[in-house]
Motif scaffolding. Sequence first.
Motif, mmCIF file in Angstrom:
data_model
loop_
_atom_site.group_PDB
_atom_site.id
_atom_site.type_symbol
_atom_site.label_atom_id
_atom_site.label_comp_id
_atom_site.label_asym_id
_atom_site.label_seq_id
_atom_site.Cartn_x
_atom_site.Cartn_y
_atom_site.Cartn_z
ATOM 1 N N LYS A 104 7.797 3.455 -4.757
ATOM 2 C CA LYS A 104 8.135 2.086 -4.357
ATOM 3 C C LYS A 104 8.097 1.918 -2.836
ATOM 4 O O LYS A 104 7.594 0.922 -2.310
ATOM 5 N N GLN A 105 8.639 2.888 -2.103
ATOM 6 C CA GLN A 105 8.680 2.802 -0.638
ATOM 7 C C GLN A 105 7.280 2.785 -0.046
ATOM 8 O O GLN A 105 6.975 1.981 0.843
ATOM 9 N N LEU A 106 6.413 3.669 -0.561
ATOM 10 C CA LEU A 106 5.042 3.715 -0.057
ATOM 11 C C LEU A 106 4.294 2.432 -0.406
ATOM 12 O O LEU A 106 3.524 1.909 0.399
ATOM 13 N N GLN A 107 4.548 1.903 -1.592
ATOM 14 C CA GLN A 107 3.892 0.661 -1.983
ATOM 15 C C GLN A 107 4.280 -0.487 -1.052
ATOM 16 O O GLN A 107 3.446 -1.287 -0.641
ATOM 17 N N GLU A 108 5.557 -0.559 -0.688
ATOM 18 C CA GLU A 108 6.021 -1.607 0.241
ATOM 19 C C GLU A 108 5.350 -1.455 1.599
ATOM 20 O O GLU A 108 4.975 -2.442 2.250
ATOM 21 N N GLU A 109 5.201 -0.211 2.034
ATOM 22 C CA GLU A 109 4.541 0.057 3.323
ATOM 23 C C GLU A 109 3.071 -0.364 3.268
ATOM 24 O O GLU A 109 2.541 -0.962 4.214
ATOM 25 N N ILE A 110 2.420 -0.059 2.146
ATOM 26 C CA ILE A 110 1.007 -0.432 1.988
ATOM 27 C C ILE A 110 0.847 -1.954 1.973
ATOM 28 O O ILE A 110 -0.059 -2.511 2.611
ATOM 29 N N PHE A 146 -4.580 -0.349 -9.517
ATOM 30 C CA PHE A 146 -3.838 -0.268 -10.773
ATOM 31 C C PHE A 146 -2.996 1.004 -10.774
ATOM 32 O O PHE A 146 -3.484 2.081 -10.435
ATOM 33 N N LEU A 147 -1.733 0.849 -11.128
ATOM 34 C CA LEU A 147 -0.823 1.998 -11.267
ATOM 35 C C LEU A 147 -0.465 2.153 -12.740
ATOM 36 O O LEU A 147 -0.005 1.198 -13.387
ATOM 37 N N VAL A 180 6.685 9.329 -10.866
ATOM 38 C CA VAL A 180 6.149 8.437 -9.820
ATOM 39 C C VAL A 180 4.829 7.854 -10.328
ATOM 40 O O VAL A 180 3.975 8.588 -10.840
ATOM 41 N N PRO A 181 4.644 6.493 -10.217
ATOM 42 C CA PRO A 181 3.404 5.883 -10.690
ATOM 43 C C PRO A 181 2.179 6.475 -9.994
ATOM 44 O O PRO A 181 2.223 6.842 -8.816
ATOM 45 N N LYS A 182 1.089 6.549 -10.756
ATOM 46 C CA LYS A 182 -0.155 7.081 -10.207
ATOM 47 C C LYS A 182 -1.237 6.005 -10.235
ATOM 48 O O LYS A 182 -1.251 5.130 -11.101
ATOM 49 N N VAL A 183 -2.165 6.128 -9.294
ATOM 50 C CA VAL A 183 -3.316 5.234 -9.268
ATOM 51 C C VAL A 183 -4.250 5.648 -10.392
ATOM 52 O O VAL A 183 -4.710 6.806 -10.453
ATOM 53 N N THR A 184 -4.474 4.707 -11.296
ATOM 54 C CA THR A 184 -5.369 5.015 -12.422
ATOM 55 C C THR A 184 -6.720 4.317 -12.303
ATOM 56 O O THR A 184 -7.683 4.723 -12.952
ATOM 57 N N LYS A 185 -6.785 3.278 -11.462
ATOM 58 C CA LYS A 185 -8.058 2.566 -11.318
ATOM 59 C C LYS A 185 -8.048 1.760 -10.023
ATOM 60 O O LYS A 185 -7.019 1.220 -9.625
#
Length: 271
Positions: free
Chosen positions: A52-58, A25-26, A7-12
């Motif tokens: 992906k689902q959480l990103q769409e919600e955000i 940034f992911l 799962v992509p992580k927030v890096t910045k």
Amino acid sequence: MTEKKAVPKVTKITTQKREGRYNVFLDDQYAFPISEDVMIKYRIFKGMEIDKQLQEEILAADDVSKAYSRALAFLSGHLRTEKEIQQKLREKEIPEPTIEATLKKLRELNLVDDLQYAQSYVRTMARTSDKGPIVITRNLRTKGILENDIEQALLEYPADDQVANGIEIGEKLSHHYRRDPVSKMKQKVRQGLMTKGFTGDVITQILEQMEFEIDPDLEDEKLKSEFEKVWNRNRRYAFSQRKMRTRRTLYGKGFQSDAINRLIDEQEDLK
């Protein structure tokens, strides 16, 4: 066995030039922009996993946040109806689901209230305009106010206030029509008040309380002036027809029959 994709992580997270806006940034790649309130709501931080689902919600929440900011700018210093806000956001080509979510948020925060708007509008119109409740109602309907809210808002403009305002308006109208016979003047004042949106019952009360001063000399002067014009205009007719047409025209203009007949009798004597 297929290896599960990480799962992509927030890096910045960086700030934009626009205040309250951030870039996320992911996995060291720019992913999406968000507002400060969305970042706080979803507790976005470095190292957080965002699928992906959480990103769409955000992103959907950020769309609402942007629409909300535009709505607040539109509301700044002014009360607005839901319809007005809806139209403004549509002009910005904001999707309908986002608009509805924005309106819901505004309602929850009591930043939009059609009844409150209607009550304020009625009070302002009653205090500063010459418009009666019929015109006010029509204007509120145009702004998208529901009938129940309009009915309740009109309680802010009671009949006594309508009569008081109407008398002031009627006096201005009567001054404008002061060269007309009194009966014609009353008729024109009534028509003027109807055009401005007052109801028949209120207009009757207004006219009953107005003082239409009758100056016999001025009335006589008006009649003589009109009689001369109408009598000359009808000179091509036989005398009996001329009398009938002149009498009918002047009566239609609001002059009294006795006064008209007196002038016609004078013409009989000049034959």
